[in-house]
Design a protein around this motif. Sequence first.
Motif, short mmCIF file in Angstrom:
data_model
loop_
_atom_site.label_atom_id
_atom_site.label_comp_id
_atom_site.label_asym_id
_atom_site.label_seq_id
_atom_site.Cartn_x
_atom_site.Cartn_y
_atom_site.Cartn_z
N HIS A 33 34.49 -17.56 46.60
CA HIS A 33 34.91 -16.22 47.01
C HIS A 33 35.57 -16.27 48.39
O HIS A 33 34.98 -16.77 49.33
CB HIS A 33 33.70 -15.28 47.06
N ASP A 50 47.27 -12.92 50.52
CA ASP A 50 46.44 -11.73 50.34
C ASP A 50 47.20 -10.61 49.63
O ASP A 50 46.67 -9.95 48.74
CB ASP A 50 45.94 -11.24 51.70
N ARG A 53 47.62 -11.54 45.93
CA ARG A 53 46.34 -11.35 45.22
C ARG A 53 46.06 -9.88 44.98
O ARG A 53 45.62 -9.49 43.90
CB ARG A 53 45.18 -11.95 46.02
N GLU A 54 46.30 -9.06 45.98
CA GLU A 54 46.02 -7.62 45.84
C GLU A 54 46.94 -6.98 44.81
O GLU A 54 46.51 -6.18 43.99
CB GLU A 54 46.14 -6.92 47.19
N ASP A 56 48.39 -8.50 42.34
CA ASP A 56 47.97 -9.04 41.04
C ASP A 56 46.74 -8.30 40.53
O ASP A 56 46.64 -7.95 39.36
CB ASP A 56 47.68 -10.54 41.16
N ARG A 57 45.80 -8.03 41.41
CA ARG A 57 44.60 -7.27 41.05
C ARG A 57 44.98 -5.88 40.56
O ARG A 57 44.47 -5.39 39.54
CB ARG A 57 43.66 -7.16 42.26
N LEU A 58 45.92 -5.23 41.25
CA LEU A 58 46.35 -3.89 40.85
C LEU A 58 47.05 -3.89 39.49
O LEU A 58 46.88 -2.96 38.71
CB LEU A 58 47.25 -3.28 41.92
N GLN A 60 46.36 -5.94 37.09
CA GLN A 60 45.29 -6.11 36.10
C GLN A 60 44.58 -4.79 35.84
O GLN A 60 44.24 -4.47 34.69
CB GLN A 60 44.30 -7.18 36.57
N ILE A 61 44.35 -4.02 36.89
CA ILE A 61 43.73 -2.70 36.72
C ILE A 61 44.66 -1.78 35.93
O ILE A 61 44.22 -1.05 35.05
CB ILE A 61 43.37 -2.08 38.09
N ASN A 98 33.75 -2.95 38.82
CA ASN A 98 34.63 -4.02 39.31
C ASN A 98 35.96 -3.51 39.82
O ASN A 98 36.84 -4.31 40.15
CB ASN A 98 34.86 -5.05 38.20
N ILE A 99 36.12 -2.20 39.85
CA ILE A 99 37.41 -1.62 40.24
C ILE A 99 37.25 -0.82 41.52
O ILE A 99 36.34 -0.02 41.66
CB ILE A 99 37.95 -0.70 39.13
#
Length: 148
Positions: A33, A50, A53-54, A56-58, A60-61, A98-99
């Motif tokens: 982590h 960063d 990654r952020e 990419d996370r968005l 996925q959501i 997780n969101i």
Amino acid sequence: MNWWLLKYENEFKEAIDQTTCKKWAKWFYKGEHPYPCVCPHRDNICVFIDLYRELDRLTQIQRMENFFEECFNKFQSIKDSKEMIISWMKEIRPTISNIYLTLDKNENLKVRFFNSDPIVEVNINKNDYKYTLLCLDIFNYNMYVRGF
């Protein structure tokens, strides 16, 4: 966002090996982590990683928007039953826990990195997260205000 992520995917992978702190390599190669950066002034490579990654996370959501639309529609049909709301919350809790999406004081969805020079800020179209945000609000209201 997807286009940008694809365009810079190779640079992202190369940047991981270029960081001086190596926290990103530990995250990428070993699954550790990555803790938030505490550097007073962040290296531009770390800011780029960063940000990537952020975003990419968005994305996925955002891919879960249809799931949350179904959840919202189900909630609309059960909203008058405390027992059914509790059941609905149990169903979506593993996903929703997780969101996290943060809206600023003007109700805009943004990604910000303050300890970079200049401050990096990306505006995100919150309409792409309409049902996700609605379900988060409903869940949080029922959990923390109503105490279900």
